[in-house]
Scaffold this motif. Structure first.
Motif, short mmCIF file in Angstrom:
data_model
loop_
_atom_site.label_atom_id
_atom_site.label_comp_id
_atom_site.label_asym_id
_atom_site.label_seq_id
_atom_site.Cartn_x
_atom_site.Cartn_y
_atom_site.Cartn_z
N ASP A 42 0.83 -1.20 0.00
CA ASP A 42 0.00 0.00 0.00
C ASP A 42 0.87 1.25 0.00
O ASP A 42 0.50 2.25 -0.62
CB ASP A 42 -0.94 0.00 1.20
CG ASP A 42 -1.93 -1.15 1.15
OD1 ASP A 42 -2.35 -1.59 2.23
OD2 ASP A 42 -2.28 -1.59 0.04
N GLU A 47 -6.93 9.02 -1.04
CA GLU A 47 -7.77 8.32 -2.00
C GLU A 47 -9.02 7.84 -1.28
O GLU A 47 -8.96 7.30 -0.19
CB GLU A 47 -7.01 7.14 -2.61
CG GLU A 47 -7.69 6.59 -3.84
CD GLU A 47 -6.76 5.75 -4.70
OE1 GLU A 47 -7.12 5.54 -5.86
OE2 GLU A 47 -5.71 5.31 -4.22
N GLN A 48 -10.17 8.08 -1.91
CA GLN A 48 -11.46 7.77 -1.31
C GLN A 48 -11.97 6.41 -1.79
O GLN A 48 -11.58 5.94 -2.87
CB GLN A 48 -12.47 8.86 -1.67
CG GLN A 48 -12.03 10.26 -1.24
CD GLN A 48 -11.82 10.36 0.26
OE1 GLN A 48 -12.75 10.14 1.04
NE2 GLN A 48 -10.59 10.68 0.67
N PRO A 49 -12.86 5.78 -1.03
CA PRO A 49 -13.42 4.48 -1.45
C PRO A 49 -14.09 4.52 -2.83
O PRO A 49 -14.10 3.53 -3.55
CB PRO A 49 -14.44 4.15 -0.36
CG PRO A 49 -13.96 4.89 0.85
CD PRO A 49 -13.33 6.15 0.31
N ASP A 50 -14.63 5.67 -3.22
CA ASP A 50 -15.30 5.77 -4.53
C ASP A 50 -14.32 6.02 -5.67
O ASP A 50 -14.73 6.20 -6.81
CB ASP A 50 -16.38 6.86 -4.51
CG ASP A 50 -15.81 8.27 -4.32
OD1 ASP A 50 -14.58 8.43 -4.18
OD2 ASP A 50 -16.62 9.23 -4.32
N GLY A 51 -13.01 6.03 -5.37
CA GLY A 51 -11.99 6.22 -6.40
C GLY A 51 -11.56 7.66 -6.60
O GLY A 51 -10.58 7.91 -7.29
N THR A 52 -12.29 8.61 -6.02
CA THR A 52 -11.85 10.00 -6.13
C THR A 52 -10.63 10.20 -5.24
O THR A 52 -10.34 9.39 -4.35
CB THR A 52 -12.96 10.99 -5.71
OG1 THR A 52 -13.30 10.76 -4.34
CG2 THR A 52 -14.18 10.86 -6.60
#
Length: 155
Positions: free
Chosen positions: A16, A100-105
């Protein structure tokens, strides 16, 4: 012996960490390119670093700007005013906090210092700002979906 404090980054697995380092480098390159386009007066190319329906909110404008065409037009007016006054702006941006957000943004908070230089004269700090951006990937490339700029002198 005192325990060392733990941070969120310290707990990240090596795989990661590598992915985050690659994203961070991509974000840095994105902003370096974007700010140079702005400072060179490349309004259409700068606007193309935003999504088609992007929003841009800055306290120097009476209302948020929406969409690439409006962004290019607003930037074009500013570039013309600067050229007419013999002034050059340089945006120096850094201190990126990338998440980085869970929705990919990708949410990015950064500091920007804008220098104003009179051509043939002195340079000075014009503004110090904070940028809160939401980046998205379009055809594999980062683009700004929304930008909120706040100024330290108005906060």
């Amino acid at each position: 012996m005192t325990a060392q404090p733990t941070t969120a980054r310290a707990a990240v697995r090596p795989r990661d960490t590598e992915a985050f380092a690659a994203l961070y480098a991509q974000v840095q390159q994105f902003y370096a390119h974007q700010m140079q386009l702005l400072d060179l007066g490349e309004c259409e190319r700068w606007a193309a670093t935003f999504t088609e329906d992007a929003t841009f909110e800055v306290p120097t404008l009476p209302e948020p700007v929406a969409g690439r065409a409006a962004l290019a037009a607003a930037t074009g007016r500013t570039a013309a005013q600067l050229a007419a006054s013999g002034t050059r702006h340089r945006h120096v941006i850094g201190m990126f906090d990338v998440a980085e957000q869970p929705d990919g943004t990708v949410r990015v908070r950064s500091y920007a210092v804008v220098y104003a230089s009179s051509i043939g004269g002195d340079s000075r700090v014009h503004r110090v700002c904070v940028c809160d951006d939401v980046l998205v990937r379009v055809a594999g490339e980062l683009q700004v979906a929304s930008r909120l700029v706040t100024r330290d002198d108005l906060a």
